[in-house]
Design a protein around this motif. Structure first.
Motif, PDB file in Angstrom:
ATOM      1  N   ASP A 161       0.839  -1.194   0.000  1.00  0.00           N
ATOM      2  CA  ASP A 161       0.000   0.000   0.000  1.00  0.00           C
ATOM      3  C   ASP A 161       0.879   1.251   0.000  1.00  0.00           C
ATOM      4  OD1 ASP A 161      -2.176  -1.616   0.070  1.00  0.00           O
ATOM      5  OD2 ASP A 161      -2.814  -1.093   2.094  1.00  0.00           O
ATOM      6  N   ARG A 182      -2.379   2.961  -3.771  1.00  0.00           N
ATOM      7  CA  ARG A 182      -2.833   1.576  -3.602  1.00  0.00           C
ATOM      8  C   ARG A 182      -3.279   1.443  -2.161  1.00  0.00           C
ATOM      9  NH1 ARG A 182      -1.238  -3.624  -1.809  1.00  0.00           N
ATOM     10  NH2 ARG A 182      -1.889  -5.320  -3.220  1.00  0.00           N
ATOM     11  N   HIS A 184      -5.843  -0.819   0.783  1.00  0.00           N
ATOM     12  CA  HIS A 184      -6.757  -1.882   1.200  1.00  0.00           C
ATOM     13  C   HIS A 184      -8.081  -1.267   1.657  1.00  0.00           C
ATOM     14  CE1 HIS A 184      -3.444  -4.791   1.202  1.00  0.00           C
ATOM     15  NE2 HIS A 184      -4.349  -5.729   1.379  1.00  0.00           N
ATOM     16  N   VAL A 190      -8.478  -4.686  -2.456  1.00  0.00           N
ATOM     17  CA  VAL A 190      -7.399  -3.740  -2.702  1.00  0.00           C
ATOM     18  C   VAL A 190      -7.738  -2.947  -3.962  1.00  0.00           C
ATOM     19  CG1 VAL A 190      -4.945  -3.406  -3.153  1.00  0.00           C
ATOM     20  CG2 VAL A 190      -5.689  -5.277  -1.660  1.00  0.00           C
ATOM     21  N   SER A 192      -6.330   0.132  -6.616  1.00  0.00           N
ATOM     22  CA  SER A 192      -5.153   0.885  -7.063  1.00  0.00           C
ATOM     23  C   SER A 192      -5.560   1.849  -8.171  1.00  0.00           C
ATOM     24  CB  SER A 192      -4.062  -0.056  -7.581  1.00  0.00           C
ATOM     25  OG  SER A 192      -3.672  -0.997  -6.603  1.00  0.00           O
TER      26      SER A 192
END
Length: 621
Positions: A161, A182, A184, A190, A192
Motif C-alpha cells: 500500500d 494503492r 486496502h 485492494v 489501485s
C-alpha cells in the motif's frame, strides 16, 4: 540494484500465484520470486536461463524516463532509436531482430499494430511500471511466437500500500506530473489508481534535412491512466480486474507526415485458485490500439493520413502442481488479432486466431536441476507449429553451477506481411513460413569471494528470415523468406560490494552475421561494456552508469543499398542523485550524457546530447 541469479538458495515449493503479477519477496532471509521464465512463481536461483529483475526502486534510483532507459543498462541489449522521447525504438536482444523479442505487460502479450511485427514497448509510460523481468534466450516453448531472443515482462502491480505525488522538470521544457495510490478496503479488497502526464518540446531529431518544415523541434506528450481492483473471495479463490490506457502524441520529420497519435486501452480480468500443491489461473484480456500518422498542417483525417486500428483478444489458462523439489505446469492460450489499416482512399482488414497448448516442468535431484518445456500452436494461417526446450544445471561444488540448454523458437509472419497492405503497395504472400531458430547455450556462474558472476556463451541459428523485395519500376513489392543468420556471443556479468559501494560490470561480445555472404547484421555492436556504481552516504543515494558500444552498421546491403553505412563507436556517462528532505519528501536529480557525447543509434537521427532532470516526490503515510 538489479536482482541477479544467486546460488545461495535451492528450489522451493511455492504456490502458483498468478503469473506476471507476483512481486519480489521481501525480508532479509527471503529470495526474490519470479514468474516469467516458466510461467510459474519460483525462486530466481532455480531459473536456469539468464535473467534480470529490475525493481521500482531501481527505476527510481536511475531516474529512467522511458523503458529504453532501463533496458539499455541490461546485458544482451542493443537499442536503436529514431530520436528522443516518444520516437520509435528497436531493441535487439543477443543479435536477434527487434520483432524476435516477446513483450508482455502483466503477463499478457503486447499487441503489435503495423506491418513490421514489432511491439512498441517504448510507448508504455514508465510511471506505471513497478517491476521488469527480463529473460534471455529462446522461450517459444513456453510462450509461443516471438520469443526467439528473449522475453520482457513489464509488471504494473505493486504488493504494498502506498500513496504518492511526483512532479518533475528538465531539459527541452520537460515536464512530469504523476500520482498513484494503492489502498486496502477492509481485509479482502485492494484498489489501485494511477495517472500521469508527461511532455517535452524535444529537439530537431533530423538536423540534416533541408526542408524548412523539418527544422522544428520534435516534441512528445503523454497522458496515462491505470486502475485495478483485487478481491480475495475465500482462502483459495481470488480475482482481479484492471484497466489501463494512454494517449501519446509524437512529432517527427517525414515526407508524408510529421505527427503520430497513439491511443491505447487494455482491460484484464482474472481468477486465481490455490489449494495445497495445486493452483490455477485464468485471464481474459482485450487490447485496443489506434495509431494515426498524418501531416499536422492538414489533420489526421486529411489526404495522406493513415490509421492502424488494432484489436487483440487473449484468453490464457494455466495450471501448476508443486511437488518435492519440483513442479509441472501446463495450460492453453488463445489469441485473436484484428487489424484494419487504412488511409483516405484504401483500407485492408485482417483477422487471425492462434491457439497454443504448453507443458513445462522442473525437477531438482541432489545437485542437478532438470528443466523442460514443449508447446504446440495452431495458427489459422499456417497450421501447427511445435517448439521445445531443455536445460540442465549442475552445482558441481558449493556456490558454482554449470548450465547447458537447447531451445527452439519461431516468429509468425505479421498480418500485413501475409495479406499485403494496399496503401503501401505491398502484395500478399500467403505462403510465408514462420521464422525459426535453434539455440544452444552454455553457462557458468559462481560466487568467488564477494563477486557474484555469470558467463554465458550461445549460438543461435535463425532460418526463414522474412525480408522485403520490390519491383524497381512499379515499386510493387512483398515479403518473402529469403535469408538465414547465425548469432554467436559471450556475456559476462559480475556484481560485488566494496564498503558502501555496489558495483555491476557487464562485458559482451557478439558476432551476428547473415549466412549467405557473412555480412554483419545492422545495428548490433560487436563489443559492449557496461559499468554501474551505486552508493549511499549521509542519506544521499548516488548512481553512476557508464556504457560503451563499439562501431556497427546502420543497414545491410540489398537491392536498395550496395554498401553498409558505418556508425561510429560511442560511450556515455549518466549520473543521478536523490536525497530525502523529510521522511515523506524526496528530491532527485539526473544528468544524462554527462560528457555531452554526439552520437547516433540510427543513421541521420540525432540523440539529445546532455540533459538535466529534477523531480520531487511526496509519499503519504
Amino acid at each position: 540494484m538489479i536482482k541477479k541469479i544467486s546460488l545461495l538458495s535451492a528450489l522451493s515449493a511455492t504456490a502458483f500465484s498468478g503469473w506476471a503479477q507476483e512481486p519480489a519477496a521481501t525480508g532479509e532471509d527471503s529470495e526474490p520470486m519470479v514468474v516469467t521464465a516458466n510461467r510459474v512463481s519460483q525462486p530466481i536461483s532455480s531459473v536456469l536461463a539468464p535473467m534480470d529483475v529490475v525493481t521500482k526502486e531501481d527505476i527510481d534510483r536511475w531516474q529512467a524516463k522511458s523503458l529504453s532507459d532501463v533496458m539499455r543498462r541490461l546485458p544482451g541489449v542493443d537499442i536503436a532509436q529514431n530520436g528522443g522521447r516518444g520516437q520509435s525504438a528497436s531493441i535487439y536482444i543477443r543479435g536477434t531482430e527487434s520483432r524476435h523479442t516477446l513483450v508482455l505487460i502483466d503477463g499478457v502479450r503486447l499487441a503489435k499494430p503495423g506491418v513490421m511485427g514489432v511491439a512498441d514497448y517504448n510507448q508504455i509510460p514508465i510511471s506505471i511500471v513497478q517491476r521488469i523481468e527480463y529473460v534471455r534466450g529462446a522461450r517459444s516453448a513456453v510462450y509461443g511466437a516471438d520469443a526467439i531472443g528473449g522475453v520482457i515482462n513489464i509488471i504494473t502491480r505493486s504488493d504494498e500500500d502506498y500513496a504518492k505525488l511526483e512532479a518533475g522538470i528538465g531539459s527541452d521544457s520537460y515536464q512530469l506530473y504523476d500520482g498513484a495510490v494503492r489502498q486496502h478496503l477492509g481485509d479482502s479488497t485492494v484498489v489501485s489508481l494511477a495517472s500521469a502526464y508527461e511532455s517535452t518540446n524535444g529537439y530537431n531529431i533530423q538536423p540534416s534535412l533541408t526542408n524548412p518544415l523539418d527544422r522544428d523541434r520534435d516534441g512528445f506528450r503523454s497522458k496515462s491512466f491505470w486502475g485495478s481492483i483485487e478481491q480475495q473471495f475465500t482462502s483459495q479463490l481470488s480475482g482481479f480486474a484492471r484497466g489501463r490506457g494512454y494517449t501519446n502524441n509524437a512529432e517527427y520529420d517525414g515526407r508524408y507526415g510529421d505527427e503520430r497519435q497513439l491511443y491505447n486501452t487494455d482491460y484484464d480480468i482474472g481468477l486465481n485458485f490455490a489449494e495445497g500443491a495445486f493452483s490455477s489461473q485464468i485471464i481474459g484480456s482485450y487490447q485496443k490500439y489506434k495509431d494515426y500518422n498524418y501531416d499536422s498542417a492538414k489533420g489526421r483525417y486529411a489526404s495522406g493520413a493513415s490509421l492502424d486500428n488494432m484489436a487483440q483478444r487473449n484468453l490464457q489458462w494455466g495450471n501448476t502442481y508443486q511437488f518435492e523439489h519440483g513442479m509441472v505446469s501446463g495450460g492453453v492460450d488463445w489469441l485473436q488479432e484484428r487489424l484494419v489499416s487504412s488511409d483516405s482512399t484504401q483500407s485492408d482488414s485482417y483477422k487471425r486466431d492462434n491457439t497454443g497448448v504448453y507443458l513445462t516442468g522442473q525437477q531438482k535431484i541432489n545437485d542437478v536441476t532438470l528443466e523442460g518445456a514443449f508447446r504446440a500452436d495452431k495458427n489459422e494461417q499456417f497450421g501447427w507449429h511445435e517448439t521445445g526446450q531443455a536445460a540442465i544445471g549442475w552445482e558441481f561444488i558449493p556456490d558454482y553451477k554449470a548450465t547447458l540448454s537447447y531451445g527452439t523458437g519461431y516468429q509468425a509472419p505479421t498480418l500485413g506481411q501475409l495479406y499485403g497492405l494496399s496503401r503501401l503497395y505491398i502484395s500478399s504472400n500467403r505462403d510465408l513460413k514462420p521464422e525459426e531458430s535453434k539455440q544452444w547455450e552454455l553457462g557458468l556462474e559462481g560466487l568467488t569471494g564477494p563477486v557474484n558472476w555469470r558467463m554465458s556463451a550461445y549460438r543461435n541459428k535463425v532460418t526463414n528470415l522474412i525480408g522485403y523485395a520490390s519491383d524497381p519500376i512499379t515499386w510493387e513489392g512483398g515479403y518473402i523468406n529469403i535469408e538465414s543468420a547465425t548469432l554467436k556471443g559471450i556475456e559476462w556479468h559480475a556484481s560485488f560490494d566494496t564498503g558502501i559501494f555496489t558495483h555491476g560490470i557487464t562485458l559482451e561480445y557478439l558476432d551476428a552475421r547473415r549466412d549467405k555472404d557473412d555480412e554483419v547484421l545492422a545495428r548490433r555492436s560487436k563489443q559492449k561494456a557496461k559499468y554501474q556504481l551505486d552508493w549511499n552516504m549521509w542519506g544521499l543515494d548516488m548512481d553512476v552508469s557508464y556504457q560503451y558500444n563499439s562501431k556497427r552498421y546502420d543497414n545491410n546491403t540489398s537491392e536498395y543499398s550496395s554498401t553498409q553505412r558505418r556508425l561510429p563507436s560511442y560511450s556515455t556517462v549518466d549520473i543521478s542523485a536523490s536525497y530525502p528532505i523529510t521522511t515523506d519528501l524526496t528530491v532527485r536529480g539526473r544528468i544524462a550524457n554527462l560528457l555531452d557525447k554526439d552520437y547516433e543509434t540510427a543513421y541521420g537521427y540525432q540523440t539529445a546530447g546532455r540533459e538535466y532532470f529534477l523531480t520531487a516526490s511526496y509519499s503519504f503515510k
